[in-house]
Write a protein that holds these residues in place. Sequence first.
Motif, mmCIF file in Angstrom:
data_model
loop_
_atom_site.group_PDB
_atom_site.id
_atom_site.type_symbol
_atom_site.label_atom_id
_atom_site.label_comp_id
_atom_site.label_asym_id
_atom_site.label_seq_id
_atom_site.Cartn_x
_atom_site.Cartn_y
_atom_site.Cartn_z
ATOM 1 N N ALA A 123 5.761 -3.109 -11.036
ATOM 2 C CA ALA A 123 5.992 -4.391 -12.155
ATOM 3 C C ALA A 123 5.178 -4.057 -13.355
ATOM 4 C CB ALA A 123 5.799 -5.580 -11.560
ATOM 5 N N GLY A 124 4.595 -3.043 -13.682
ATOM 6 C CA GLY A 124 3.766 -2.742 -14.723
ATOM 7 C C GLY A 124 2.285 -2.679 -14.354
ATOM 8 N N LEU A 125 1.940 -2.634 -12.900
ATOM 9 C CA LEU A 125 0.651 -2.542 -12.486
ATOM 10 C C LEU A 125 0.636 -1.081 -11.995
ATOM 11 C CD1 LEU A 125 0.108 -5.886 -10.633
ATOM 12 C CD2 LEU A 125 -0.777 -5.345 -12.831
ATOM 13 N N THR A 126 -0.587 -0.559 -12.141
ATOM 14 C CA THR A 126 -0.728 0.752 -11.617
ATOM 15 C C THR A 126 -1.448 0.712 -10.327
ATOM 16 O OG1 THR A 126 -0.717 2.111 -13.756
ATOM 17 C CG2 THR A 126 -1.764 3.297 -11.885
ATOM 18 N N LEU A 127 -0.981 0.984 -9.175
ATOM 19 C CA LEU A 127 -1.407 0.546 -7.763
ATOM 20 C C LEU A 127 -2.049 1.672 -7.297
ATOM 21 C CD1 LEU A 127 1.132 -1.502 -5.867
ATOM 22 C CD2 LEU A 127 -0.422 -2.299 -7.627
ATOM 23 N N ARG A 128 -3.067 1.663 -6.547
ATOM 24 C CA ARG A 128 -3.807 2.929 -5.789
ATOM 25 C C ARG A 128 -3.511 2.508 -4.593
ATOM 26 N NH1 ARG A 128 -6.216 2.442 -10.373
ATOM 27 N NH2 ARG A 128 -7.466 4.334 -11.607
ATOM 28 N N LEU A 129 -2.708 3.355 -3.687
ATOM 29 C CA LEU A 129 -2.312 3.035 -2.130
ATOM 30 C C LEU A 129 -3.039 4.328 -1.441
ATOM 31 C CD1 LEU A 129 1.642 2.566 -2.839
ATOM 32 C CD2 LEU A 129 -0.253 0.779 -2.506
ATOM 33 N N GLY A 130 -3.663 3.711 -0.361
ATOM 34 C CA GLY A 130 -4.547 4.380 0.602
ATOM 35 C C GLY A 130 -4.033 4.505 1.982
ATOM 36 N N THR A 131 -4.731 4.962 2.799
ATOM 37 C CA THR A 131 -4.392 4.933 4.358
ATOM 38 C C THR A 131 -5.389 4.061 4.986
ATOM 39 O OG1 THR A 131 -5.666 6.918 4.767
ATOM 40 C CG2 THR A 131 -3.367 7.159 4.172
ATOM 41 N N CYS A 190 -5.464 9.187 -2.861
ATOM 42 C CA CYS A 190 -4.864 7.778 -2.703
ATOM 43 C C CYS A 190 -3.329 8.195 -3.645
ATOM 44 C CB CYS A 190 -5.708 6.704 -3.300
ATOM 45 S SG CYS A 190 -5.913 6.591 -5.041
ATOM 46 N N LEU A 191 -2.320 7.344 -3.442
ATOM 47 C CA LEU A 191 -1.059 7.449 -4.002
ATOM 48 C C LEU A 191 -1.131 6.628 -5.231
ATOM 49 C CD1 LEU A 191 1.490 9.170 -3.130
ATOM 50 C CD2 LEU A 191 2.271 6.809 -2.228
ATOM 51 N N LEU A 192 -0.714 7.141 -6.283
ATOM 52 C CA LEU A 192 -0.583 6.152 -7.620
ATOM 53 C C LEU A 192 0.862 5.712 -7.731
ATOM 54 C CD1 LEU A 192 -2.696 8.012 -10.210
ATOM 55 C CD2 LEU A 192 -3.365 6.098 -8.980
ATOM 56 N N ALA A 193 1.201 4.456 -7.983
ATOM 57 C CA ALA A 193 2.157 3.880 -7.870
ATOM 58 C C ALA A 193 2.466 2.814 -9.120
ATOM 59 C CB ALA A 193 2.897 3.396 -6.610
ATOM 60 N N ASP A 194 3.586 2.865 -9.581
ATOM 61 C CA ASP A 194 3.870 1.687 -10.679
ATOM 62 C C ASP A 194 4.507 0.346 -9.903
ATOM 63 O OD1 ASP A 194 3.984 0.416 -13.617
ATOM 64 O OD2 ASP A 194 6.192 0.445 -12.772
ATOM 65 N N LEU A 216 -0.655 -9.247 3.794
ATOM 66 C CA LEU A 216 0.549 -8.237 3.464
ATOM 67 C C LEU A 216 0.962 -8.266 2.250
ATOM 68 C CD1 LEU A 216 2.219 -7.907 7.011
ATOM 69 C CD2 LEU A 216 0.297 -6.503 6.341
ATOM 70 N N LEU A 217 1.420 -7.251 1.646
ATOM 71 C CA LEU A 217 1.976 -7.223 0.154
ATOM 72 C C LEU A 217 3.513 -6.552 0.369
ATOM 73 C CD1 LEU A 217 -0.775 -6.181 -2.210
ATOM 74 C CD2 LEU A 217 -0.195 -8.532 -1.504
ATOM 75 N N PHE A 218 4.553 -7.239 -0.049
ATOM 76 C CA PHE A 218 5.748 -6.499 0.088
ATOM 77 C C PHE A 218 6.127 -6.160 -1.158
ATOM 78 C CE2 PHE A 218 5.080 -9.536 3.704
ATOM 79 C CZ PHE A 218 5.792 -8.903 4.592
ATOM 80 N N LEU A 219 6.189 -4.865 -1.796
ATOM 81 C CA LEU A 219 6.210 -4.505 -2.943
ATOM 82 C C LEU A 219 7.462 -3.405 -3.190
ATOM 83 C CD1 LEU A 219 2.488 -3.712 -3.501
ATOM 84 C CD2 LEU A 219 3.789 -5.968 -3.930
ATOM 85 N N ASP A 220 7.967 -3.176 -4.397
ATOM 86 C CA ASP A 220 8.930 -2.467 -4.934
ATOM 87 C C ASP A 220 8.153 -1.554 -5.765
ATOM 88 O OD1 ASP A 220 11.455 -2.769 -3.431
ATOM 89 O OD2 ASP A 220 11.387 -4.703 -4.777
ATOM 90 N N VAL A 221 7.939 -0.170 -5.618
ATOM 91 C CA VAL A 221 7.084 0.667 -6.313
ATOM 92 C C VAL A 221 7.835 1.927 -6.731
ATOM 93 C CG1 VAL A 221 4.944 -0.136 -5.289
ATOM 94 C CG2 VAL A 221 6.149 1.842 -4.539
#
Length: 607
Positions: free
Chosen positions: A400-408, A394-398, A376-381
């Motif tokens: 802390a400077g990283l571009t995350l790809r968030l899927g289901t 997928c959802l794109l989110a920033d 598990l990852l606990f993130l503020d995006v």
Amino acid sequence: MSPDLPPVVPSVTAELVAALSPRLRKRLDAGVAKLAARPAVRDGDTVRIAVDDDTDVVLHAPGGTVTGADAIRCGCLLAPGCLHRAAAASAAPIADDVPVPGPSGASGPPEGTPQAAKTAGPAGPAPRTEPAAADVATAGQRDAARAVSAAAAAVLEAGTDGAGAVLQAELLRAAHTARLAGLPRAAAGAVSVVTAVRAARSADPGYRLADLAGAFRDVLGVTHRLPHATGPDLAELRGTVRQPYRPDGSLRLYGLFSEPVLTATGYAGAVTWTADAEGRLYTVSDVAPGGPARATGAADRTVRIGDTALTHRELSRAGLAVSGATVSPAGRLGAGAGVRAVRASGAAWHGEPLDRLWAVPVAEQAARALNGGHGLLFLDVTVTGTLRETAGECLLADCAGLTLRLGTAHDDPALPCRDNLRLLAAARSDRLRIVARLVPGPLPRAVLLAAGHPADPAARVDLGLDRLQHADLPSGAAAHGGPAAPPAGPAHAVDEAPLHLLRRRLHQAVSGGRRVLAFSPGGPGDAARLRGLGLGTAGDLLDDLHAAAADRSRDAFGRLLPADTDRFARAWLAAAVYTDLVERALCAAAWGATAADVSSAVPSPRP
């Protein structure tokens, strides 16, 4: 694989297929396809399949699972040695095999259950039963590991296209033998391979080639290492039949979120995650045979701990005070007679004590997940848009400077995951607190499990169980809809990392079998390219893989001898382990962690 049929334990399928004549074995795959297309009618613990106007196959599944060969009956004239019984077992999902006491000291099924009286079957040779030393494998365990390895190698050599019901049954027979010998990890790995092969052959939309390749790597790796392992390594490779629960006194827990469970083996339900004041995670699960309807309905079922009347949905936002708690090594809470639990107040994600979960640096969380943690990852995006990929949107989110790809986690239309993802993309919240599960890869990628409510910071949404509505979005959110442009530059350059040249050949072997690599052009060219890019070991492993695939000896009369499946499996395993380790290092770097933060050993599957 038909989800309408009850799960069948591996030993039953292996026994029924082994009893077929050679002539009927050749017709088994066609029989499975025909039977899977016939309607199944459920009446209590009985499922009836109409083979034709005059013949029915009946599966009796007390407790939802077929545990004996005599529980599958057919009305045709050739019964009980007919094709229909074996085809029905081969078309059904695979159930967890009946656990039995093994040399490693694993416990068997609960006393008083029907399974307790059926701990052995005629599906495979009886393993040797001499006592196991604490630090060495017994002869029976070594034999069982080699049997699983040989059966898995035969399936790999054939590929998903050629691994029909007979080869699958041989691997299930080896899995049953391994479980009897006290090797539950090898047995579970073999079952995972068969489950994924069936999903591939039935065009299951949930099938992923990478998952099957990972299952092959795990089962071949465990069975290759086990005969020579000692001490703690041997205990890890043996695995445990059941998670041993230990007393943990009194616990004060705070609900985090709930997620649906929907497996390819016919099990469904929900798991609720909680945390104590120190940030340790605990889970409460309700998983049983079923489909999507059970997964969505499990959220409103009462949690089975103590006398609490909380549902999983309520517990994910409330708290729990537990006395006499028992906990498994994976953090699963036990529900024994001595456990007492009452409802308590919950805590907000932004308040103590849960806030500390989000205070851990992102790189440290990623390294923990890659080292075999809970994942598990606990993130503020900050949501920036969406990206359409081969596997879906997928959802794109920033972060802390990283571009995350968030899927289901699930694409089943009965679950709200995909719809919720689109609404969150439209909301474009300035700051969103989320819980996700890391997906290893060269880019920062995760599966979104829960998120703060886009319009109410004090609320949260379980992406797989709660359904967002347009009315839940903040005013003006619709104006932000529409996909964002994909990120340019380095993000796509990483997708074309040269390691894909080796990974592609590994996946080709899993899908098409040894023959695909034996006659595949471009092998030497790919190996030369890998060496030219500084990946000399990858080039050597690719050369070895192609050489093993093409190696066919002839006898004195010039006739081709059977292929050396063991050599091919070893070459494939070496390349797969190397690829996994390098990709984990690339994943760690993508999340900002260093190679020193990630263990060099491939972690065992999370329980």
